[in-house]
Design a protein around this motif. Structure first.
Motif, mmCIF file in Angstrom:
data_model
loop_
_atom_site.group_PDB
_atom_site.id
_atom_site.type_symbol
_atom_site.label_atom_id
_atom_site.label_comp_id
_atom_site.label_asym_id
_atom_site.label_seq_id
_atom_site.Cartn_x
_atom_site.Cartn_y
_atom_site.Cartn_z
ATOM 1 N N ALA A 112 85.603 79.490 70.179
ATOM 2 C CA ALA A 112 86.009 80.634 69.346
ATOM 3 C C ALA A 112 86.077 80.159 67.900
ATOM 4 O O ALA A 112 87.143 80.097 67.275
ATOM 5 C CB ALA A 112 87.357 81.165 69.807
ATOM 6 N N CYS A 113 84.908 79.798 67.367
ATOM 7 C CA CYS A 113 84.868 79.208 66.028
ATOM 8 C C CYS A 113 85.507 80.139 65.004
ATOM 9 O O CYS A 113 85.250 81.354 65.015
ATOM 10 C CB CYS A 113 83.431 78.917 65.611
ATOM 11 S SG CYS A 113 82.644 77.716 66.695
ATOM 12 N N SER A 138 78.948 85.798 65.023
ATOM 13 C CA SER A 138 78.588 86.876 65.958
ATOM 14 C C SER A 138 79.806 87.492 66.643
ATOM 15 O O SER A 138 79.671 88.448 67.380
ATOM 16 C CB SER A 138 77.626 86.345 67.027
ATOM 17 O OG SER A 138 78.287 85.428 67.869
ATOM 18 N N GLY A 175 76.119 84.333 71.984
ATOM 19 C CA GLY A 175 77.214 83.395 72.248
ATOM 20 C C GLY A 175 76.635 82.008 72.489
ATOM 21 O O GLY A 175 75.686 81.597 71.823
ATOM 22 N N GLU A 176 77.185 81.295 73.442
ATOM 23 C CA GLU A 176 76.706 79.939 73.735
ATOM 24 C C GLU A 176 75.707 79.960 74.888
ATOM 25 O O GLU A 176 76.080 80.283 76.043
ATOM 26 C CB GLU A 176 77.882 79.021 74.062
ATOM 27 C CG GLU A 176 77.504 77.691 74.584
ATOM 28 C CD GLU A 176 76.438 76.961 73.768
ATOM 29 O OE1 GLU A 176 75.476 76.418 74.383
ATOM 30 O OE2 GLU A 176 76.537 76.965 72.520
ATOM 31 N N ASN A 184 76.427 74.440 71.263
ATOM 32 C CA ASN A 184 77.642 73.647 71.002
ATOM 33 C C ASN A 184 77.709 72.467 71.978
ATOM 34 O O ASN A 184 78.629 71.668 71.930
ATOM 35 C CB ASN A 184 78.901 74.526 71.085
ATOM 36 C CG ASN A 184 79.176 75.070 72.478
ATOM 37 O OD1 ASN A 184 78.660 74.564 73.470
ATOM 38 N ND2 ASN A 184 79.994 76.112 72.560
ATOM 39 N N TYR A 229 86.443 74.780 66.226
ATOM 40 C CA TYR A 229 85.722 75.372 67.361
ATOM 41 C C TYR A 229 86.647 76.057 68.362
ATOM 42 O O TYR A 229 86.238 76.964 69.071
ATOM 43 C CB TYR A 229 84.895 74.301 68.093
ATOM 44 C CG TYR A 229 83.516 74.150 67.512
ATOM 45 C CD1 TYR A 229 83.310 73.423 66.349
ATOM 46 C CD2 TYR A 229 82.427 74.770 68.111
ATOM 47 C CE1 TYR A 229 82.049 73.320 65.790
ATOM 48 C CE2 TYR A 229 81.162 74.676 67.558
ATOM 49 C CZ TYR A 229 80.975 73.947 66.390
ATOM 50 O OH TYR A 229 79.724 73.867 65.841
#
Ligand code: SF4
Length: 442
Positions: A199-200, A205, A252-253, A282, A316
Motif C-alpha cells: 500500500a505504497c 493506481s 496492482g502487483e 515489487n 511500501y
C-alpha cells in the motif's frame, strides 16, 4: 544584460508564472538549502511540465550571496507561490525546489518536483539525462496516428479485453507504453493485476490515505492469459528487439496473479522466442518469481524506494512480505542467468545518504543486479520525509556523486530509465552526468 545565474521563478494566485527581476535560484538537497552549480543546470527538457506549489513561499538568494530571502507576497501584497518543474522521462532531477510551506497548505499531488530557474530567456533545471533511449520523447508521438492504429487493432482483436484496456490507456492516460504497442515499436505493456499486497504511500493506481488523487484508476478485473498472450506475441513478432512488460501504473502487483502470469509466459514462449518478456514488480513473492523464471521469464525490474528495511516498509507498507523476500526474488532470477534491474526511486537527500548507498550496494551485490533504472519519486517531498522519519536523510553527497559511487563499486552496472532490449542487456552503457565528475572532484 545577460544573466550569469538563474533567477527564481514565482507564481501568483492565478497560476501565472514570473521570473523575479533580481533574486537568484536556490535548491533544497533534502537536508539544506544551497545554490546549484552552473554545471548542474540544463535547459528544461521538451516534454516537461511546470507546476505552481500552492501556499508555499519561494526561497531565493540575494545576487552573488547565500543570503536567503522568503517571498511571501508580490509588490501589490498578493500572495506568491513557489514554482517547480516535472522533468520529462529519461531525466533525473538533482534537487528539490526551495520553499517554505505556509500553514494550512494542501499536500502536493503525486509528481516529482524539481527546482527550476530562469536565465537569459530560458528555463533551467538541475537534472541529468540517465537514458539516451528516445522511446518516450514526446515529439515521437502523433496522437492521430495512435487513434488510427487503435481502430485497426480493435478490428483485428475484437474480443481482446487487454487491447480494450490499452485503448483507454493510450487515448485517455496518454500512456507512452500503450501508445508504443499500437504504434508497433519498443516496449508494450501487459497489465494483469487488480489488487496488490502493498500500500505504497505514493501509489499512482490506488490512493487511500493522503489527500491526493491517484493518477490512474486501477484495472478492475485480472486480465486473461489468452488476451495477454495475443498482445505479447503480436508485439514481439513484429517489433525487432521488442520488450513486453507485466507491471504497469494502471494495475496492482502482477505477482498476486501468479497462475495467470505463469500461463501467459509459458504461452508466449511456446509461440515465439523473440524479444524480452519482462516483469515490473515489487518482487514480494520469490516462489512465484522462481516459477515464472522456469516458465521463460527473461527479466525482472524490482521497484524500491530504499534498500534500508525501515524506510522501505514505511513507504511500501507491505502485507505478508519483507525486503528480504524482495532480495530473494532477485536471487531467484540472477541465479538462473536472467536479467535483474532495479526501478530505484531517486529522492535527493535519501538516495544519496551514505547509509542508503551502503545498503543499496549490498542489495546490488547480493541480488546479482545488473542495472539500476533511476526514476524520480513522485510525491510531496515534505510528506515523504515525515513518513520516513528520523535518519532517512544524513549528509547527502549529491545525486550525481551517488550514481558515480555505484559505478565505481560496480563497473559493469548499467544505468538507465527504461527496460533495455536484449541487445543492450549486460552492457554498462554511458555514465549519467559523466561531465560533472571533474566538477565534484574539484
Ligand atoms: S506496489 Fe505498485 S500497485 Fe502496489 S501499492 Fe505500490 S505502487 Fe501501488
Amino acid at each position: 544584460m545577460a544573466d550569469s545565474y538563474p533567477r527564481v521563478m514565482v507564481a501568483d494566485d492565478n497560476g501565472n508564472f514570473f521570473d523575479h527581476p533580481e533574486l537568484e535560484m536556490l535548491v533544497w538537497d533534502g537536508e539544506s538549502l544551497r545554490r546549484p552549480l552552473r554545471e548542474e543546470l540544463i535547459q528544461l527538457p521538451l516534454g516537461s511540465d511546470l507546476f505552481m506549489l500552492p501556499e508555499r513561499s519561494p526561497l531565493a538568494a540575494l545576487p552573488g550571496t547565500d543570503d536567503v530571502v522568503e517571498l511571501d507576497e508580490g509588490p501589490d501584497g498578493s500572495p506568491l507561490h513557489a514554482v517547480s518543474a516535472f522533468v520529462a522521462p529519461a531525466y533525473v532531477r538533482l534537487y528539490h525546489p526551495a520553499y517554505d510551506t505556509r500553514a494550512g497548505a494542501p499536500d502536493l499531488s503525486l509528481y516529482a518536483y524539481s527546482a527550476v530557474g530562469w536565465m537569459n530567456g530560458r528555463l533551467y533545471v538541475p537534472a541529468v539525462r540517465v537514458d539516451q533511449d528516445k522511446r518516450q520523447d514526446p515529439y515521437r508521438f502523433d496522437i492521430e496516428e495512435v487513434e488510427q492504429k487503435v481502430l485497426q487493432f480493435k478490428l483485428q482483436h475484437p474480443g481482446n479485453q487487454t487491447v480494450k484496456h490499452l485503448e483507454h490507456c493510450a487515448l485517455v492516460y496518454h500512456c507512452r507504453a500503450a501508445q508504443n504497442y499500437f504504434l508497433g515499436r519498443w516496449e508494450a505493456p501487459l497489465p494483469a493485476a487488480s489488487t496488490c499486497n502493498a500500500a505504497c504511500i505514493g501509489c499512482i493506481s490506488d490512493q487511500q490515505d493522503i489527500n491526493v488523487e491517484a493518477a490512474h484508476s486501477r484495472l478492475s478485473i485480472p486480465s486473461r492469459p489468452d488476451d495477454l498472450i495475443e498482445v505479447a506475441v503480436t508485439h514481439l513478432e513484429r517489433v525487432p528487439n521488442g520488450v513486453v512488460s507485466f507491471g504497469q501504473g494502471c494495475e496492482g502487483e502482477p505477482l498476486v496473479q501468479g497462475p495467470v502470469l505463469e500461463a501467459t509466459v509459458r504461452g508466449i514462449r511456446e509461440r515465439t522466442s523473440a524479444g524480452v518478456v519482462n516483469l515490473n514488480s515489487n518482487a514480494s513473492l520469490p516462489k512465484v518469481v522462481a516459477r515464472l523464471a522456469d516458465a521463460g521469464l527473461d527479466a525482472i525490474r524490482i521497484s524500491i524506494n530504499s534498500a534500508r528495511a525501515p524506510y522501505y516498509e514505511r513507504y511500501y507498507r507491505p502485507t505478508g512480505y519483507t525486503l528480504d523476500n524482495v532480495l530473494e526474488s532477485a536471487k531467484e532470477m540472477s541465479s538462473r542467468g536472467r536479467y535483474v534491474s532495479l526501478n530505484y526511486f531517486v529522492f535527493p537527500g535519501v538516495s544519496d545518504s551514505p547509509a542508503e548507498i551502503e545498503a543499496l550496494c549490498a542489495f546490488i551485490e547480493a541480488g546479482g543486479v545488473q542495472m539500476v533504472q533511476l526514476r524520480n519519486l513522485n510525491i510531496d517531498p515534505e510528506l515523504y520525509l515525515r513518513e520516513l522519519g528520523e535518519g532517512a536523510v544524513e549528509d547527502p553527497i549529491g545525486v550525481v556523486p551517488f550514481i558515480h559511487t555505484l559505478r565505481a563499486r560496480f563497473p559493469k552496472l548499467r544505468f538507465g530509465y527504461f527496460n533495455p532490449p536484449r541487445t543492450r542487456q549486460g552492457r554498462p552503457g554511458p555514465l549519467p552526468g559523466a561531465k560533472l565528475a571533474p566538477v565534484y572532484a574539484s
